[in-house]
Write an enzyme that holds these catalytic residues in place. Structure first.
Site, mmCIF file in Angstrom:
data_model
loop_
_atom_site.group_PDB
_atom_site.id
_atom_site.type_symbol
_atom_site.label_atom_id
_atom_site.label_comp_id
_atom_site.label_asym_id
_atom_site.label_seq_id
_atom_site.Cartn_x
_atom_site.Cartn_y
_atom_site.Cartn_z
ATOM 1 N N HIS A 91 30.226 -18.346 -17.635
ATOM 2 C CA HIS A 91 30.863 -17.205 -16.985
ATOM 3 C C HIS A 91 31.078 -16.182 -17.918
ATOM 4 O O HIS A 91 31.200 -16.503 -19.274
ATOM 5 C CB HIS A 91 32.107 -17.450 -16.191
ATOM 6 N N CYS A 93 42.343 -19.204 -19.960
ATOM 7 C CA CYS A 93 41.105 -19.570 -20.680
ATOM 8 C C CYS A 93 40.885 -18.029 -21.323
ATOM 9 O O CYS A 93 41.257 -16.703 -20.910
ATOM 10 C CB CYS A 93 40.058 -19.939 -20.098
#
Length: 632
Positions: free
Chosen positions: A66, A169
């Protein structure tokens, strides 16, 4: 909303790829064909950049590449299945078969992130991955994704206690929400209630209150990015990477329940919570975010200016100057750029820490205006003190703006237009029309004070002049003292600049010396020790700004030390009759022959620096002792 992100045309049940990069390319081709990305090459670069931060391969054959990218025209999730599996570098060493590639726009609406958070529950649902891999048509696969997750009925009653989780993250797109879902599921299976804070790309959501932290039995921090840990002082805490709860949330929670109490310095011990660590809290974290981002600018700019002046500088009536055609003049210009940026950076990243991305632009603008007195009719800006004020004010203002519940059509514009625009207007108006006039008046008053004292007692004048020089290192007090001394040179009274030249380098030299003397006492952080080396180099060529990071980080210890040391140097200079005919200070001026008594001038500077270092170490040691006493 889910169907806007995922549809049958964004699902590939039989990928031809045989390598990790082949998977990226094949899925990116699908995104491009569906008009979701505008530039395949750029998105591939961004996907790889995210992968360098940490492998996105999970256990059970699942991978979630991603990225947030400017190449994304419309957010989407493209899904691919490799029947044979490929070597993706997953932690369990097994081939990856199921790929969810998430394309997020860099800026704009973040509603799709919330949807991705919902989809996270699918991947940890018992049996979902096996079912999905067996899908024979794109329609069947999509139906599995859209199927509602039924709450598990076999979990025990959530009456065993209360937990807090923190996930995050670097990209804040996928792992953040997967980890949160895993913690919620694990807590439910163990019979605990849990509140999970997510540090994703849309900022911090669901943050626990002080009351919730107080009642928590344990805290699981699963983050690959920096979060505020000081608030958890005294609680049972376990820190780990964001992937850990996805693999074994129950195990992590059980470890957290038996973990020792957390102490704000990052070490763990079975002690009660430290009141001293709690008082620093969020305000300290915001300040440190600004300081940490400012330090590279201070060091880079200071060392470039120091190098150019030391090698290419010559004393002139207007101060230290470098010949216009010299290469060192270009080096000086680059250093000045870094120095010009450091104060806006300090304000900008304080605001960023408070209000996330919407606060960055108005924070930078506020810091620039605060440091440029021409905006409000002052001869000098407010320096680092004004930057801190600007960053805090605009940060809290923008955070309030973004907390309002806007209409769904307006909400996407808030973080990229409304909040930055109103925040910039707010802080600029505040400085120009409210704060600016008192600052300009203060500078006029200080200048008048120095003028009236110029024929009086030299010891008293040295105390005032030196104190102003050491107080704010480039701010209004420092600038008034400097400009007054420069003005006196024109009337033939060079003793004022002599005292100022001795006081100017005391703060950076003193802080450089303090980091050396205080190393064994564990008084300075690693970043401060490194900054101390640069501060020492800056002090040698009369750049007082080298001490700013220390003053911003611990003003109660550093500013009094700087002021006392600078006073001592200035009083000694007046007493010895030291004069200086150029508008600059520091050992370099004495060594180049601009001062009438260079050796005595160096003695004044050295004495003041030693005083600053010793006072700073003493004050830090006293404060450290109080903190340890509170922990005992």
């Amino acid at each position: 909303m889910i169907t806007e992100l995922i549809n049958e045309k964004l699902i590939r049940l039989d990928l031809k790829a045989t390598s990790k990069e082949d998977v990226f390319v094949e899925l990116i081709d699908v995104l491009h064909a569906q008009g979701r990305i505008s530039n395949k090459e750029q998105f591939l670069v961004d996907i790889k950049a995210r992968e360098e931060l940490g492998n996105t391969g999970f256990e059970d054959g699942v991978a979630l590449p991603h990225a947030k990218s400017s190449a994304v025209a419309e957010p989407a999730v493209v899904i691919g299945i490799s029947k044979l599996g490929i070597d993706y570098g997953a932690e369990d060493g097994k081939p990856s078969k199921l790929f969810f590639m998430i394309a997020s726009p860099d800026g704009g609406s973040n509603h799709h992130i919330e949807v991705l958070a919902e989809l996270s529950s699918k991947l940890i649902q018992e049996g979902f991955i096996e079912q999905f891999l067996k899908a024979t048509t794109e329609h069947e696969a999509l139906e599995l994704l859209l199927q509602k997750v039924e709450p598990t009925q076999n979990n025990p009653e959530a009456n065993n206690g209360f937990l807090i989780g923190v996930t995050g993250c670097p990209a804040g797109v996928a792992h953040t929400y997967l980890a949160a879902e895993a913690l919620e599921k694990g807590a439910a299976e163990l019979g605990y209630k849990i509140k999970v804070e997510t540090n994703g790309s849309i900022g911090v959501k669901n943050a626990p209150t002080a009351e919730e932290i107080e009642k928590a039995d344990a805290i699981v921090v699963a983050c690959d990015k920096q979060v505020d840990m000081t608030r958890f002082a005294g609680k049972k805490v376990i820190e780990t990477g964001v992937k850990a709860p996805i693999s074994d949330a129950k195990g992590l929670i059980e470890k957290a329940l038996s973990a020792p109490a957390y102490v704000a310095d990052g070490k763990q011990r079975d002690d009660a919570s430290s009141p001293a660590s709690k008082t620093r809290g969020e305000l300290y974290r915001y300040l440190m975010n600004g300081v940490s981002h400012m330090i590279p600018f201070v060091v880079t700019g200071g060392l470039l200016i120091a190098l150019s002046l030391a090698i290419g500088g010559e004393p002139t009536e207007a101060g230290m100057a470098i010949p216009a055609d010299s290469l060192w003049n270009k080096v000086l210009d680059v250093g000045v750029v870094a120095f010009t940026l450091m104060i806006p950076i300090l304000a900008g990243y304080i605001a960023y820490a408070i209000a996330d991305r919407p606060g960055l632009a108005p924070g930078l603008i506020g810091g620039w205006i605060a440091n440029n007195g021409s905006f409000y009719g002052a001869e000098a800006g407010t320096g680092f003190i004004g930057a801190i004020i600007a960053g805090l004010l605009v940060g809290y203002f923008v955070r309030w703006l973004t907390s309002i519940n806007y209409h769904k059509f307006i909400q996407p514009l808030v973080p990229i237009m409304i909040a930055p625009l109103l925040g910039s207007l707010f802080i600029s108006s505040l400085f120009i029309f409210v704060i600016g006039a008192p600052i300009a008046g203060l500078m006029d008053s200080l200048n008048a004070l120095l003028t009236s004292m110029s024929t009086g007692n030299v010891v008293l004048l040295g105390i005032v002049l030196g104190g102003m020089a050491g107080f704010d290192m480039g701010g209004p007090f420092n600038k008034v003292a400097f400009l007054f001394s420069v003005g006196m040179i024109a009337s033939g009274q060079t003793q004022f600049m002599g005292a100022m030249a001795c006081a100017i380098p005391v703060a950076p030299l003193g802080m450089g010396l303090a980091t050396v003397l205080g190393r064994k006492l564990d008084l300075f952080e690693a970043s401060e020790t490194e900054a101390g080396k640069a501060a020492g180099a800056m002090g040698l060529v009369g750049i007082s700004e080298g001490a700013i990071p220390f003053a911003a980080q611990d003003p109660l210890s550093v500013i009094p030390a700087n002021v006392l040391g600078s006073m001592v140097a200035a009083v000694m200079a007046f007493s010895f009759g030291i004069t200086n005919a150029v508008a600059h200070g520091g050992p370099v001026v004495a060594l180049l022959g601009a001062m009438n008594k260079p050796l005595l001038a160096l003695v004044c500077m050295a004495t003041g620096s030693v005083v600053t270092a010793l006072v700073c170490i003493t004050l830090k040691k006293i404060r450290q002792g109080k903190t340890e006493a509170a922990l005992a």
